[in-house]
Structure formats: C-alpha cells, structure tokens
Motif scaffolding. Structure first.
Motif, PDB file in Angstrom:
ATOM      1  N   THR A   1       0.839  -1.205   0.000  1.00 16.15           N
ATOM      2  CA  THR A   1       0.000   0.000   0.000  1.00 16.15           C
ATOM      3  C   THR A   1       0.873   1.254   0.000  1.00 16.15           C
ATOM      4  O   THR A   1       0.575   2.233  -0.691  1.00 16.15           O
ATOM      5  CB  THR A   1      -0.951  -0.024   1.217  1.00 16.15           C
ATOM      6  OG1 THR A   1      -1.646  -1.263   1.186  1.00 16.15           O
ATOM      7  CG2 THR A   1      -1.937   1.121   1.177  1.00 16.15           C
TER       8      THR A   1
ATOM      9  N   CYS B   1      -4.681   6.957  -0.240  1.00 20.38           N
ATOM     10  CA  CYS B   1      -4.716   5.492  -0.370  1.00 20.38           C
ATOM     11  C   CYS B   1      -5.168   4.901   0.956  1.00 20.38           C
ATOM     12  O   CYS B   1      -4.775   3.785   1.315  1.00 20.38           O
ATOM     13  CB  CYS B   1      -3.339   4.949  -0.738  1.00 20.38           C
ATOM     14  SG  CYS B   1      -2.835   5.399  -2.395  1.00 20.38           S
TER      15      CYS B   1
ATOM     16  N   GLY C   1      -4.744  -0.357  -3.458  1.00 18.31           N
ATOM     17  CA  GLY C   1      -3.610  -0.213  -2.533  1.00 18.31           C
ATOM     18  C   GLY C   1      -2.987  -1.543  -2.153  1.00 18.31           C
ATOM     19  O   GLY C   1      -1.763  -1.684  -2.137  1.00 18.31           O
TER      20      GLY C   1
END
Ligand SMILES: NC(=O)C1=CN([C@@H]2O[C@H](COP(=O)(O)OP(=O)(O)OC[C@H]3O[C@@H](n4cnc5c(N)ncnc54)[C@H](O)[C@@H]3O)[C@@H](O)[C@H]2O)C=CC1
Ligand SMILES: O=C(O)C(=O)COP(=O)(O)O
Length: 525
Positions: free
Chosen positions: A101, A229, A280
């Motif tokens: 991520t 994200c 992500g």
C-alpha cells in the motif's frame, strides 16, 4: 468441524490453509446483504476484505459466528462494537499489505507529479504531446503525512530516499519514533500550510472522518497535490472537487472513495485526477500474505482458542492457549458461581492471581471471569464482550498478582463487591487440570462443580445435614456430592451440594425454611 465462509476475493491460499487445518470452507463472493444474512447463521468464521459489510444486521443473523477475519488492515466495514456485544472476535492482518500500500501511495505521487495516466493515454492514442505534460520534481519537496503508523512510516522511508522533506501529523507518534524515522512531527495546521504533497494514512474513525475539508484545503499551499490510499471518508469529496476545479489543489490521486465500488464519480474525467479502484493492497505478494495470515488466525482461533491480531480481545498465543484452557474452565465456574449468588448491583470485582497462574497471560482469564459473573444478567455475554459490558455497567475491575501462594501451587481468588456486601470465592487446579472451589467467603472447602448444585449458608448447628437430606429426598432429588465447610465450631457454615437434577424454586424455599438456614440458592452450570 468448524465452518468458515470466505465472502470476498481472497487468494486461493486461504482455502488451502483452512482445508489443511481441518476447517470446512465455502467461498461465496459478491453476496448481496440479504443473501449474506440468509446464510451467515451456518458459519463459525467469516473471512473478508473490504467489500463485505459486516453490519449489525448481518451480525444479528450470525447466530454461530465466533470470528470475523479481515484479510487486510481497515475494519471500517465491520461494526466492531456490535461484534463485541455479540461476542464475536474481530481480527485483521495488520502488516501483510503495508509495503504494497505504501508503494501504491508512492506510485500515485509519481503519477500525479508527471501526469503519467494522461500521458500514457495520449501516447497510446498516437498524439505524441511532448509539450502538454510538463511535470514537477519530487526532489526537495515537502511531503505531509497524515497518519504515520505502519504504512505512513514506510511511505516516509521511501520519500526520504527520494530526497523529499517529510513532515507528519499523528497524535500517537512519539518524538523518539519521529526522530528514528527522520520525520518532523508537526501539528495539523502546520502540515496543511507546508505540504507540497499530502498523503493520508490513518484509519477511518470519527476523529479522522472529513479531516480534509474546505477549511483544511483553504490552509493548504496553492498547487498542493493530495494522495489518498487510506479511506474515501477522510476527504469531503465535494470540497476537494471544488478546489481541483478552482486550481487551488493542483492534483489528486485517489485509490479510495466515500462510496465503493465507485462506478460513477464527479472526479472521473478531470484531467488532474488519477483514480484507481482501491488497489492499494492489490499485489500478488500482499494478497498471498493476508490470505495466509487470516486463514491461519481464524483456524487457530476456532481450533485451539489462540487469538492473534484481534481488535476486540486480548491476544492468546498458540503456546499459551493449552496452558490457559484449564484456568478458563475453572474461572468460568468461579465467575458463574459468584454471579448466581449475587443479588444486588455489582460495584467492584477484584481478581487475585497467586502462584503458577500469576506467570500466565491473565487478561483472557479475567475476561472469562467477568463473562461468568455477568451471564446471570445477560445471556449473550462472553469473554469478548464481558470487559466492555463491565465498563458499561460501571463495575470497577482490578487484578492483583502474587508469585507465591500459601496452600496451593496456583490459586484464583475472586472478590465481588455489591451494594450490600463483599464476597470471595477461590479456586485451584488439582492435578494440574481439574478445577476445584477451595474457598468460599473465607471458609475452606474442596468442591467440584456439577451441572446442578444447591448452595446453602447456615449456622453450624446439629441436625442440619439430616434435615437438608430429607427435604431433597422428599423432592426426589438425588445427592451426588456433599461439600461442607465452616468457620470455628458453632459459627457460620456452608454446604455445597451437587445434585442429579435441577432444584426447583419450591425446594429452595423449603430449604430456606429449615432452622439455622441463612441463604439457599439453586445453581446451574
Ligand atoms: N488502499 C488500500 O488498499 C489500503 C488502505 N489501508 C488503509 O490505511 C490505513 C492505515 O493503515 P496502517 O498504517 O497499517 O495503520 P496503523 O494503525 O499502523 O497506522 C495508522 C496511524 O494513524 C494514526 N492516527 C489515528 N488517528 C489519527 C488522527 N486523528 N490523526 C492523525 N493520525 C491518526 C495512528 O496513530 C497510527 O499511527 C488503514 O486503516 C486502512 O484504512 C490499508 C491497507 C490497504
Ligand atoms: O487492508 C485494507 O485496509 C485495505 O483497504 C485493502 O482492501 P482490500 O482488501 O483490497 O479490499
């Protein structure tokens, strides 16, 4: 054999682990809420990602559910308080997808800085628009992190490698940790004022929801670029949209949206916005990691009681689980006993762990004691929900540990204070595993708990035992075991009688009417 439902797209590694470990598993993805509700009652465990919404309603239908395992980090799609109330453990896999991520956030930052998606589309279209896509360097720019936990700190590390100046707002980031990371800890307003790029890495909570709104954006540098994200709900989407249109925000890279799946959005089609569909965590490495972990964690919990990465319960390692097991059986009885003889509001509970037990992880033991104690009030309470319920009932819970114990190698003593009195009950394990009550209200005895019992407090006078036996005999109740204890001769005494059938209310009343009886109570375990 426990049964688990996988309701989101997990790596096949999860199915393999469940089957290897002896857990039955069904995979049913893309279920509508009604469909999930209709089948969830069959399952002991549920393995999810972000698509399945584990709502209060789903949990109410999940009559056998013991554990929800999130193959990933964010659990904002799970109603954790409702799960706790229902005694369902909620676990996640806090590290399995953090590198992936963080890399996506960095990729998004590059994509924004160099307009890669538009440049790519234009080049594929044969346009060769070399002068249209003028970018900005990351070198020397200030990156503002909101949230500097696992993912935020990996982003910081990578950004420092890119020679960016990294500042972070995170109320839980210690100055030492900030120093170790090479990050400057700042207040939120300072971050808004200084960041050239701003990236979000907090969970979605009541404190973080809408943390980026019009007021926040107004404090930011004109030309700031924002990367999200983490979760869509951290940003007020209309406010960001307006700022993108006015040019105050030069660009936004969004992996997450307030409503997902985001099949339509006012952001779509804007030139300075890069969008990905919640990717992500979407690398084969991360998905393998989280699927394996969640399947291991759910299997361990269902098969051995080991608890890892739970958000609503203390951890119990696979090594501790078998050691704790006999204590959990013992304290279930101690708590149940105290709960059943308690008649007025509980004010305080103290648990003293003496001898061997003091060396163990006692948090789960305390949770089980509280569950036993509260069960006469609330059927549904268990070790997951009990500490929360105790807090809601304003019960002061404390623990004391003593490494040595006078008469036993191990002893758990429970002291319960109600509005009227303080009572104690203590238990030990005989032969290492056999629960015994060894003390009740300061009187020593050695009693094994049976399914049906009668507890009698009386003055120690001759003839009592015979009369009690007659009352029970007349009611057709067979005595399996008779445990007696008393203070010095002629003082108060206790009888704990194991019987082969439940003791009806009228029999309890007849016992209460016997001379010298102070209290009589039928108990069920
Ligand atoms: N886009 C995706 O696919 C993924 C998104 N995520 C999201 O990223 C989030 C962060 O993940 P991790 O870094 O692993 O979590 P973490 O728990 O390690 O870090 C979160 C940090 O946020 C901080 N924080 C909490 N409240 C805050 C506040 N009010 N203001 C500022 N900081 C605050 C905490 O102190 C903590 O340091 C997850 O909760 C999840 O929502 C995680 C994985 C994949
Ligand atoms: O782990 C997280 O918090 C994520 O957001 C990843 O979500 P996903 O499992 O890809 O639906």
């Amino acid at each position: 054999m426990p049964k688990v439902l996988i309701s989101d797209a997990l790596s096949p590694a999860a199915v393999a682990i469940f089957r290897d470990r002896g857990v039955e598993v069904d995979v049913k993805t893309d279920l509508k809420p009604e469909e999930l509700k209709a089948i969830i009652g069959q399952y002991d465990g549920l393995a999810i990602r972000s698509a399945t919404k584990v709502t209060k309603e789903v949990l109410a239908a999940a009559t056998n559910l013991k554990v929800v395992g999130r193959a990933g980090i964010g659990v904002d799609n799970v109603d954790v308080p409702a799960a706790t109330q229902r005694g369902v453990v909620v676990m996640n896999t806090p590290f399995g997808n953090s590198i992936t991520t963080a890399e996506h956030a960095i990729a998004m930052m590059f994509a924004l800085a160099r307009q890669l998606p538009d440049a790519n589309a234009s080049t594929h279209a044969g346009k060769w628009e070399k002068s249209r896509f003028m970018g900005v360097e990351l070198y020397g720019k200030t990156l503002g992190l909101i949230g500097c936990g696992n993912i935020g700190s990996i982003v910081a590390d990578r950004a420092i490698g890119l020679k960016m100046k990294v500042i972070a707002y995170d109320p839980f980031l210690s100055p030492d940790r900030a120093l170790d990371l090479g990050v400057e800890k700042v207040e939120l307003d300072g971050l808004f004022q200084r960041a050239d790029f701003l990236t979000l890495h907090t969970p979605l909570t009541d404190q973080t929801r809408n943390i980026v709104d019009a007021a926040a954006i107004a404090k930011m540098k004109p030309g700031v670029r924002i990367i999200n994200c983490a979760r869509g709900g951290l940003i007020v989407e209309e406010d960001l949209l307006a700022a993108l249109k006015s040019g105050h925000v030069a660009g936004a890279a969004l992996d997450v949206f307030a409503v997902e799946p985001a099949k339509e959005s006012a952001f779509f089609g804007l030139p300075n916005v890069v969008c990905t569909p919640h990717l992500g965590a979407a690398t084969s490495e991360a998905q393998e990691n989280v699927a394996l972990q969640v399947a291991e964690q759910i299997s361990d919990f269902l098969l051995s009681g080991a608890v890892t990465n739970a958000l609503n319960m203390p951890s119990v390692t696979a090594e501790e689980a078998p050691k704790l097991k006999p204590y959990l059986a013992l304290v279930e009885q101690l708590g149940g006993f105290a709960g059943q003889i308690t008649e007025t509001r509980l004010k305080a509970v103290n648990i003293t762990y003496e001898g061997d037990v003091a060396q163990l992880n006692t948090r789960p033991i305390t949770s089980v004691i509280l569950a036993g104690l509260l069960r006469p009030l609330l059927d549904s309470v268990n070790m997951v929900s009990a500490p929360v319920v105790a807090r809601e009932y304003d019960i002061d819970v404390s623990e004391t540990k003593r490494e040595t114990c006078e008469d036993y190698h191990t002893l758990v003593r429970l002291t319960v204070t109600t509005e009227r009195q303080t009572r104690t009950i203590a238990g030990s394990l005989f032969a290492g595993t056999k629960p015994r009550i060894v003390e009740l209200e300061g009187i020593s005895l050695e009693a094994e708990v049976a399914r049906n019992m009668l507890f009698v407090r009386n003055e120690d006078k001759p003839g009592f035992i015979g009369r009690l036996g007659t009352v029970l005999g007349d009611a057709g109740i067979n005595i399996a075991n008779f445990n007696l204890g008393r203070r010095p001769e002629g003082g108060s005494a206790l009888a704990l009688v194991s019987v082969d059938s439940p003791v009806a209310d009228e029999v309890v009343k007849a016992v209460l009417a016997l001379p010298s009886v102070v209290q009589a109570k039928a108990l069920n375990f």
